[in-house]
Design an enzyme around this catalytic site. Structure first.
Site, short mmCIF file in Angstrom:
data_model
loop_
_atom_site.label_atom_id
_atom_site.label_comp_id
_atom_site.label_asym_id
_atom_site.label_seq_id
_atom_site.Cartn_x
_atom_site.Cartn_y
_atom_site.Cartn_z
N ASP A 15 0.88 -1.16 0.00
CA ASP A 15 0.00 0.00 0.00
C ASP A 15 0.93 1.23 0.00
O ASP A 15 2.11 1.11 0.33
CB ASP A 15 -0.87 -0.05 1.25
CG ASP A 15 -1.64 1.22 1.48
OD1 ASP A 15 -2.18 1.77 0.50
OD2 ASP A 15 -1.69 1.69 2.65
N ARG A 16 0.42 2.40 -0.36
CA ARG A 16 1.30 3.57 -0.36
C ARG A 16 1.10 4.41 0.91
O ARG A 16 1.94 4.38 1.80
CB ARG A 16 1.03 4.43 -1.62
CG ARG A 16 2.19 5.35 -1.96
CD ARG A 16 1.79 6.48 -2.90
NE ARG A 16 1.12 7.56 -2.16
CZ ARG A 16 0.63 8.66 -2.72
NH1 ARG A 16 0.72 8.84 -4.02
NH2 ARG A 16 0.05 9.59 -1.99
N ASP A 17 -0.02 5.14 1.00
CA ASP A 17 -0.20 6.07 2.12
C ASP A 17 -0.28 5.33 3.47
O ASP A 17 -1.12 4.46 3.65
CB ASP A 17 -1.47 6.92 1.92
CG ASP A 17 -1.36 7.79 0.67
OD1 ASP A 17 -0.27 8.30 0.39
OD2 ASP A 17 -2.39 7.95 -0.02
N THR A 59 -2.44 1.35 -4.81
CA THR A 59 -2.91 2.49 -4.02
C THR A 59 -4.25 3.06 -4.51
O THR A 59 -4.46 3.18 -5.73
CB THR A 59 -1.80 3.58 -3.97
OG1 THR A 59 -2.26 4.71 -3.25
CG2 THR A 59 -1.36 4.03 -5.36
N ASN A 60 -5.11 3.36 -3.56
CA ASN A 60 -6.37 4.05 -3.86
C ASN A 60 -6.08 5.55 -3.84
O ASN A 60 -5.57 6.05 -2.83
CB ASN A 60 -7.43 3.75 -2.80
CG ASN A 60 -7.96 2.33 -2.87
OD1 ASN A 60 -7.71 1.60 -3.82
ND2 ASN A 60 -8.72 1.95 -1.86
N GLN A 61 -6.37 6.25 -4.90
CA GLN A 61 -6.12 7.70 -4.96
C GLN A 61 -7.39 8.41 -5.46
O GLN A 61 -7.43 8.94 -6.57
CB GLN A 61 -4.90 8.00 -5.85
CG GLN A 61 -3.58 7.50 -5.26
CD GLN A 61 -3.20 8.17 -3.94
OE1 GLN A 61 -3.58 9.32 -3.69
NE2 GLN A 61 -2.48 7.46 -3.08
N ASP A 136 -1.98 -0.72 5.96
CA ASP A 136 -2.30 -0.15 7.27
C ASP A 136 -3.80 -0.04 7.51
O ASP A 136 -4.22 0.50 8.53
CB ASP A 136 -1.63 1.22 7.45
CG ASP A 136 -2.18 2.27 6.50
OD1 ASP A 136 -2.62 1.90 5.38
OD2 ASP A 136 -2.19 3.47 6.86
MG MG Z 1 -2.84 3.11 3.61
#
Ligand code: MG
Length: 180
Positions: A15-17, A59-61, A136
């Site tokens: 995942d990114r963020d 990633t969801n953006q 996360d």
């Molecule tokens: Mg995240």
């Protein structure tokens, strides 16, 4: 323990963020100045890059769907991210992002498995049972679970209802577990 079976036939999904970079709880990351790597990510990514055959970011953006940022803006941030990772000797093989709004038609967002399937279409060597998803949030863990991956939760203040295979507080902990 599968952690010690990992070799170049395995894929790491990130995942990114909140995993690669610190989350912006006030909104989206819209410029590179706001992209701050999480503790130990940059010190661990070289080792992870040596270990895993592929490293894929999922990633969801939704900020794009909302008009808060553009595709170009996101690409710039991802260019910055991959360059910084390359500078320390790590690598990201591909980034898949879902820019659609929640519940939009043709939704590609996690926890739907679509971006994982896109990754396998691009890299047929990916084996989901030999893949690890690090996230996360519940949607990251469900995404991994939906595809039959191993899951690792990077713990934060986020409320988690999904059981991950392993929980870590930071990437240094993961590095130590892998070396053990
Ligand atoms: Mg995240």
């Amino acid at each position: 323990m599968w952690l010690h079976e990992i070799d170049s036939s395995w894929t790491l999904f990130l995942d990114r963020d909140g995993v690669i970079n610190k989350r912006n709880f006030d909104g989206y990351i819209t410029k590179t100045e706001d992209f701050i790597f999480t503790p130990y990510f940059l010190t661990s990514i070289p080792m992870l890059s040596n270990l895993f055959g592929k490293i894929i970011v999922i990633t969801n953006q939704q900020g794009i769907g909302k008009g808060v940022m553009t595709d170009e803006c996101l690409n710039e941030i991802h260019q910055y991210m991959t360059t910084e990772i390359q500078k320390v000797g790590g690598r990201i093989d591909e980034i898949f992002f879902a820019s659609n709004l929640k519940n939009a038609l043709n939704d590609r967002r996690k926890p739907l498995p679509i971006m994982g399937i896109e990754a396998k279409n691009k890299f047929p060597s990916i084996i989901f049972s030999k893949s690890v998803m690090i996230g996360d949030t519940n949607s990251d863990l469900l995404f991994g679970e939906n595809l039959g991956m191993k899951t690792i939760l990077l713990k934060s203040s986020e409320q988690i209802d999904v059981k991950a295979d392993i929980e870590i507080n930071n990437f240094n902990e993961l590095e130590l577990k892998l070396k053990r």
